[in-house]
Enzyme design. Structure first.
Site, PDB file in Angstrom:
ATOM      1  N   CYS A   1      -7.349   2.876  -2.776  1.00  0.00           N
ATOM      2  CA  CYS A   1      -8.011   4.085  -2.335  1.00  0.00           C
ATOM      3  C   CYS A   1      -9.173   4.447  -3.242  1.00  0.00           C
ATOM      4  O   CYS A   1     -10.090   5.147  -2.842  1.00  0.00           O
ATOM      5  CB  CYS A   1      -7.022   5.238  -2.310  1.00  0.00           C
ATOM      6  SG  CYS A   1      -5.418   4.723  -1.749  1.00  0.00           S
TER       7      CYS A   1
ATOM      8  N   ASN B   1       2.087   4.761  -7.430  1.00  0.00           N
ATOM      9  CA  ASN B   1       1.708   3.598  -6.629  1.00  0.00           C
ATOM     10  C   ASN B   1       0.962   2.530  -7.428  1.00  0.00           C
ATOM     11  O   ASN B   1       0.895   1.392  -7.007  1.00  0.00           O
ATOM     12  CB  ASN B   1       0.847   4.047  -5.439  1.00  0.00           C
ATOM     13  CG  ASN B   1      -0.303   4.931  -5.851  1.00  0.00           C
ATOM     14  OD1 ASN B   1      -0.118   5.949  -6.522  1.00  0.00           O
ATOM     15  ND2 ASN B   1      -1.505   4.556  -5.479  1.00  0.00           N
TER      16      ASN B   1
END
Ligand code: PMP
Length: 389
Positions: A325, A151
């Protein structure tokens, strides 16, 4: 002021067509899908329909899809569910050093419970070392968890090669396909995958819903116990609106993926080339071609990524310094460090992730804006050599 959103890996807008499909499930369609009356039935049918659409996106059978609260839960359930269920067969788990924290942290937790976890290294492009996998895998290895694509740097992993090695030894393969699904074709049958995680938001669906594919015959231990929903593996009243939204998003992704990937790949390559050409001492992170169509990750010497992000934000451009995150900690990205970058190189990296609504004009705007900002920031850094100012 013009606002340009280039942070799709952190959060995607919900597709308006998806939102429309979801609306009744917040309003008139409120029955519990487990109830044996018409109010329940209409919701149960909609959930089953969504299940078949999610299955179709990855070449699975409808009953192999379980709905969860997102990619994080799917990854936790796959890793802990397989490990707990198979602890009598072996105590070894293999993953990689560039996985999402929702794979790394449950793996660390397994280590505390007596499992042995190996973290495979990656090459400078972020490709998992397949030879290291062959050397590490034993008949004690119950699970290998490798992501389909990363990602942060967009690198696409050699999953079919990995799958062959894992199955030769009799282990199970879990794949985190959150970043890849909907961007590039993912087929659980072609790659012979046992478990695979998806997140709705990464398909332009709502946040807080995801799915775990569990191949027929693969047994996992439930983590959430209760009323026995989702074949007893994930109890709790279903998030009907979210699930219906994920189904609609998966259907659109399947239909529109090829054309959109072609469009984004062109945009991505123009973006990368323009940045590398116009900014001295700029470098691409990740693989030049084995790369997600929406991913642009560059490293700029003598630049602090966070300052660059703030300057871009003041001009209306949203980007990221790494994974959303982990950006709460000011630690450099574990993914960039694993590719061999030094701390300061990782800190000087910038991630742009393109999406459906981005245009050629957006890319032009940013590539014209960025060199000036970089020059200004470099000019105030004591570390910048004179010739770059
Ligand atoms: N895996 C990857 C590769 C991700 O990028 C993310 C974040 N979208 C997740 C897992 C976690 O997914 P979620 O935010 O739906 O929990």
């Amino acid at each position: 002021m013009r606002r340009i959103y280039l942070d799709h890996m952190a959060g995607m807008p919900i597709d308006k067509r998806v939102l429309e499909v979801m609306r009744p499930y917040f309003d008139t369609h409120y029955g519990n899908p487990s109830s044996p009356h018409s109010f329940g039935n209409e919701v149960r049918q909609a959930i089953d329909d969504a299940r078949s659409k999610v299955a179709a996106l990855i070449g699975a059978k409808t009953r192999e899809i379980l709905f969860t609260s997102g990619g994080t839960e799917s990854n936790n359930l796959a890793i802990k569910g397989v490990a707990y269920r198979n602890k009598n067969k072996g105590n070894h788990v293999i993953t990689s050093s560039i996985e999402h924290m929702s794979v790394i942290n449950p793996s660390k937790d397994l280590s505390k419970q007596g499992f042995h976890v190996t973290y495979l290294p990656v090459d400078p492009y972020g490709i998992v070392d397949v030879e290291a996998l062959s050397e590490a895998i034993t008949d004690q290895t119950i699970l290998v968890s490798i992501m389909y694509a990363n990602n942060e740097i967009g690198t696409i992993e050699p999953i079919s090669e990995i799958s062959e090695i894992v199955h030769e030894k009799g282990g199970l393969l879990h794949v985190d396909a959150v970043a890849a699904a909907g961007q590039i074709p993912v087929d659980v049958q072609k790659d012979d995958i046992d478990l695979l995680s998806l997140s709705s938001n990464d398909l332009y669906g709502p946040k807080g819903v995801g799915a775990l594919y569990v191949k027929t015959g693969t047994r996992i231990q439930p983590i959430t116990q209760g009323g026995g929903q989702e074949r007893g593996i994930r109890s709790g009243t279903e998030n009907a609106a979210g699930i219906v939204g994920m189904g609609a998003a998966a259907e659109l992704a399947k239909r529109e993926m090829t054309a959109e990937a072609t469009r984004l790949t062109k945009l991505r390559d123009r973006f990368i080339q323009a940045l590398l050409d116009s900014i001295p001492q700029s470098y691409l992170n990740g693989h030049p071609t084995q790369r997600l169509p929406n991913n642009v990750n560059v490293r700029l010497s003598y630049i602090e990524g966070e300052s660059l992000l703030l300057s871009l934000d003041m001009e209306g451009v949203a980007a990221s310094s790494g994974s959303a995150c982990t950006s709460k900690t000011l630690e450099p990205s574990h993914v960039l460090l694993a590719t061999g970058l030094k701390h300061e190189e990782a800190h000087g990296s910038l991630l742009f992730t393109l999406g459906r609504q981005n245009t050629d004009e957006d890319v032009t705007y940013v590539v014209e804006l960025l060199p000036g900002i970089v020059k200004r920031l470099r000019a105030i850094s004591p570390l910048t050599p004179k010739e770059l100012i």
